[in-house]
Design an enzyme around this catalytic site. Structure first.
Site, PDB file in Angstrom:
ATOM      1  N   ALA A  65       1.196  -1.394   0.082  1.00 29.86           N
ATOM      2  CA  ALA A  65      -0.117   0.130   0.045  1.00 29.86           C
ATOM      3  C   ALA A  65       0.755   1.236   0.105  1.00 29.86           C
ATOM      4  O   ALA A  65       2.012   1.047   0.620  1.00 29.86           O
ATOM      5  CB  ALA A  65      -0.615  -0.143   1.267  1.00 29.86           C
ATOM      6  N   GLY A 110       0.444  -5.193   0.415  1.00 26.90           N
ATOM      7  CA  GLY A 110      -0.303  -5.059  -0.008  1.00 26.90           C
ATOM      8  C   GLY A 110       0.073  -5.938  -1.124  1.00 26.90           C
ATOM      9  O   GLY A 110      -0.762  -6.028  -2.277  1.00 26.90           O
ATOM     10  N   GLU A 113      -0.078  -9.979  -1.126  1.00 22.57           N
ATOM     11  CA  GLU A 113      -1.455  -9.793  -0.017  1.00 22.57           C
ATOM     12  C   GLU A 113      -1.963  -9.850  -2.010  1.00 22.57           C
ATOM     13  O   GLU A 113      -2.988 -10.647  -1.928  1.00 22.57           O
ATOM     14  CB  GLU A 113      -2.004  -8.926   0.347  1.00 22.57           C
ATOM     15  CG  GLU A 113      -1.371  -9.122   1.884  1.00 22.57           C
ATOM     16  CD  GLU A 113      -1.937  -7.405   2.610  1.00 22.57           C
ATOM     17  OE1 GLU A 113      -1.448  -6.527   2.536  1.00 22.57           O
ATOM     18  OE2 GLU A 113      -2.772  -8.261   3.385  1.00 22.57           O
ATOM     19  N   GLU A 133       4.308  -5.118   7.525  1.00 23.46           N
ATOM     20  CA  GLU A 133       3.400  -4.214   8.094  1.00 23.46           C
ATOM     21  C   GLU A 133       4.142  -4.059   9.426  1.00 23.46           C
ATOM     22  O   GLU A 133       4.191  -2.895  10.000  1.00 23.46           O
ATOM     23  CB  GLU A 133       2.190  -4.548   8.469  1.00 23.46           C
ATOM     24  CG  GLU A 133       1.686  -4.504   7.162  1.00 23.46           C
ATOM     25  CD  GLU A 133       1.644  -5.213   5.576  1.00 23.46           C
ATOM     26  OE1 GLU A 133       2.707  -6.428   5.771  1.00 23.46           O
ATOM     27  OE2 GLU A 133       1.039  -5.625   4.754  1.00 23.46           O
TER      28      GLU A 133
HETATM   29  N1  CAA Z   1       4.546   3.048  -0.372  1.00 19.72           N
HETATM   30  C1  CAA Z   1       4.828   4.390  -0.987  1.00 19.72           C
HETATM   31  N2  CAA Z   1       6.055   4.800  -1.255  1.00 19.72           N
HETATM   32  C2  CAA Z   1       7.117   3.009  -1.645  1.00 19.72           C
HETATM   33  C3  CAA Z   1       6.899   2.467  -1.576  1.00 19.72           C
HETATM   34  C4  CAA Z   1       5.519   2.037  -0.290  1.00 19.72           C
HETATM   35  N3  CAA Z   1       4.513   0.986  -0.370  1.00 19.72           N
HETATM   36  N4  CAA Z   1       7.929   1.470  -1.187  1.00 19.72           N
HETATM   37  C5  CAA Z   1       8.680   2.045  -2.021  1.00 19.72           C
HETATM   38  N5  CAA Z   1       7.753   3.432  -1.829  1.00 19.72           N
HETATM   39  C6  CAA Z   1       9.064   4.945  -2.527  1.00 19.72           C
HETATM   40  C7  CAA Z   1      10.324   5.145  -1.279  1.00 19.72           C
HETATM   41  O1  CAA Z   1       9.544   6.046  -1.009  1.00 19.72           O
HETATM   42  C8  CAA Z   1      11.794   5.878  -2.949  1.00 19.72           C
HETATM   43  O2  CAA Z   1      10.201   6.817  -3.079  1.00 19.72           O
HETATM   44  P1  CAA Z   1      11.590   8.151  -2.969  1.00 19.72           P
HETATM   45  O3  CAA Z   1      12.430   8.208  -4.469  1.00 19.72           O
HETATM   46  O4  CAA Z   1      10.272   9.277  -3.827  1.00 19.72           O
HETATM   47  O5  CAA Z   1      12.168   8.110  -1.825  1.00 19.72           O
HETATM   48  C9  CAA Z   1      10.391   4.952  -4.485  1.00 19.72           C
HETATM   49  O6  CAA Z   1       9.773   4.368  -3.877  1.00 19.72           O
HETATM   50  C10 CAA Z   1      11.801   3.878  -4.101  1.00 19.72           C
HETATM   51  O7  CAA Z   1      12.257   3.302  -2.525  1.00 19.72           O
HETATM   52  P2  CAA Z   1      13.385   3.025  -2.264  1.00 19.72           P
HETATM   53  O8  CAA Z   1      14.285   4.366  -2.089  1.00 19.72           O
HETATM   54  O9  CAA Z   1      12.816   3.026  -0.901  1.00 19.72           O
HETATM   55  O10 CAA Z   1      13.978   1.302  -3.174  1.00 19.72           O
HETATM   56  P3  CAA Z   1      15.182   0.953  -2.446  1.00 19.72           P
HETATM   57  O11 CAA Z   1      15.292  -0.312  -3.500  1.00 19.72           O
HETATM   58  O12 CAA Z   1      16.408   0.646  -1.051  1.00 19.72           O
HETATM   59  O13 CAA Z   1      14.046  -0.241  -1.929  1.00 19.72           O
HETATM   60  C11 CAA Z   1      12.370  -1.748  -1.089  1.00 19.72           C
HETATM   61  C12 CAA Z   1      13.446  -1.138  -1.860  1.00 19.72           C
HETATM   62  C13 CAA Z   1      12.392  -2.238   0.214  1.00 19.72           C
HETATM   63  C14 CAA Z   1      11.001  -2.562  -1.828  1.00 19.72           C
HETATM   64  C15 CAA Z   1      11.692  -0.685  -0.190  1.00 19.72           C
HETATM   65  O14 CAA Z   1      11.182   0.426  -1.100  1.00 19.72           O
HETATM   66  C16 CAA Z   1      10.088  -0.986   1.138  1.00 19.72           C
HETATM   67  O15 CAA Z   1      10.689  -1.085   2.217  1.00 19.72           O
HETATM   68  N6  CAA Z   1       9.495  -0.203   0.557  1.00 19.72           N
HETATM   69  C17 CAA Z   1       8.016  -0.278   1.914  1.00 19.72           C
HETATM   70  C18 CAA Z   1       7.814  -1.744   1.582  1.00 19.72           C
HETATM   71  C19 CAA Z   1       6.334  -1.820   2.267  1.00 19.72           C
HETATM   72  O16 CAA Z   1       6.155  -1.587   3.982  1.00 19.72           O
HETATM   73  N7  CAA Z   1       5.412  -2.563   2.504  1.00 19.72           N
HETATM   74  C20 CAA Z   1       4.207  -2.601   3.026  1.00 19.72           C
HETATM   75  C21 CAA Z   1       3.411  -1.374   2.859  1.00 19.72           C
HETATM   76  S1  CAA Z   1       1.900  -1.445   4.427  1.00 19.72           S
HETATM   77  C22 CAA Z   1       0.526  -2.327   3.607  1.00 19.72           C
HETATM   78  O17 CAA Z   1       1.103  -2.803   2.383  1.00 19.72           O
HETATM   79  C23 CAA Z   1      -0.204  -2.113   4.330  1.00 19.72           C
HETATM   80  C24 CAA Z   1      -1.599  -3.392   3.594  1.00 19.72           C
HETATM   81  O18 CAA Z   1      -1.594  -4.600   4.258  1.00 19.72           O
HETATM   82  C25 CAA Z   1      -2.591  -3.143   3.244  1.00 19.72           C
END
Ligand code: CAA
Length: 257
Positions: A65, A110, A113, A133
């Protein structure tokens, strides 16, 4: 015209691609609503027999998400948020035609999921799957606590959900979270091969198989067997059964309608 997804049709396959590569295809509300519309379109399009869902770029399927939308979310807003996503995933799971997830990179939160709501999952070698999460202080909200244990068993699901760790594609295949792992360059081809094999079969039979497995798994064995017998009966009302059985006896290929 969609802002955040790409939709394409090459019968018998429909393609839906989440297209926000700058944020690793994170699902914001707009994207969820667009996906709902696109999947409904695929459900109602008789030329589409199988749908392939993937993400843009080579790095990510869906990174979850969109975390930016969690700022200032009220408890009721968060509940609505989860229910909206769950509605999309239920739509995918109950589409009446198979949906193949082509997991081309990160499938987190998500993203994992939505892949689990698909019928079949194929991952590229670089894929990473997880439910991170708890590291954000929240819990999975698009069905992760329910579909993950059903797919991989309670202990393995707990390990992923409680540690928030990502697992690689090989481990995901070992625990049954994905059906197979292929090099990224052949991911689409592999998914298309599966889709074409399914599209050769009788469409009504495919629909009833999906219903029998999905509804059956949610109830008791006895209820599931009764449902299977009902659907087995129902499918005998179709022309395709006559065609399939005659074709076998006449030693020719069936032509299903
Ligand atoms: N939401 C919003 N933005 C996201 C995102 C997310 N889930 N995942 C990545 N991005 C964005 C980053 O903020 C970044 O944006 P900027 O360039 O503007 O800073 C861009 O995508 C590239 O990401 P990274 O620089 O972080 O890339 P990386 O290669 O260093 O890391 C990653 C990759 C490990 C996937 C890391 O981005 C990450 O941990 N992302 C979040 C993953 C996460 O926690 N997902 C769960 C969300 S909660 C959820 O989904 C609840 C549910 O059940 C519905």
């Amino acid at each position: 015209a969609y802002e955040n997804i790409l939709v394409e049709k090459k019968p018998p396959i429909g393609y839906i691609t989440v297209n926000r590569p700058k944020v690793l295809n994170a699902l914001n509300i707009k994207t969820v609503l667009e996906l709902m519309d696109a999947f409904e379109g695929m459900a109602n399009d008789d030329e589409v027999r199988v749908v392939i869902l993937t993400g843009s770029g080579e790095k990510s399927f869906v990174a979850g998400a969109d975390i930016k939308e969690f700022q200032n979310l009220s408890p009721d807003g968060a509940r609505q948020y989860a229910m909206r996503g769950q509605k999309l995933l239920n739509l995918i799971e109950r589409l009446g035609k198979p949906v193949i997830a082509a997991i081309n990179g990160y499938a987190l939160g998500g993203g994992c999921e939505i892949a689990m709501a698909c019928t079949i999952r194929v991952a590229s070698e670089n894929a990473k799957l997880g439910q991170p999460e708890v590291g954000l202080g929240l819990i999975p909200g698009y069905g992760g606590t329910q579909r993950l244990p059903r797919l991989v068993g309670k202990g393995r699901a707990y390990e992923m959900i409680l540690t928030g760790r990502h697992i690689d594609a090989t481990r995901a295949e070992q625990i049954g979270l994905v059906n197979k792992v292929v090099p990224q360059a052949s991911l689409m081809e592999e998914c298309e091969n599966i889709a074409k094999a399914i599209a050769k079969q009788a469409p009504l039979a495919i629909r009833y198989c999906l219903e029998a497995v999905d509804r059956g798994l949610n109830g008791s064995l006895d209820d599931g067997l009764a449902l299977e017998a009902d659907l087995f009966g129902l499918v005998f009302g179709s022309e395709d059964v006559k065609e399939g059985v005659s074709a076998f006896i006449e030693k020719r290929k069936p032509e299903f309608r």
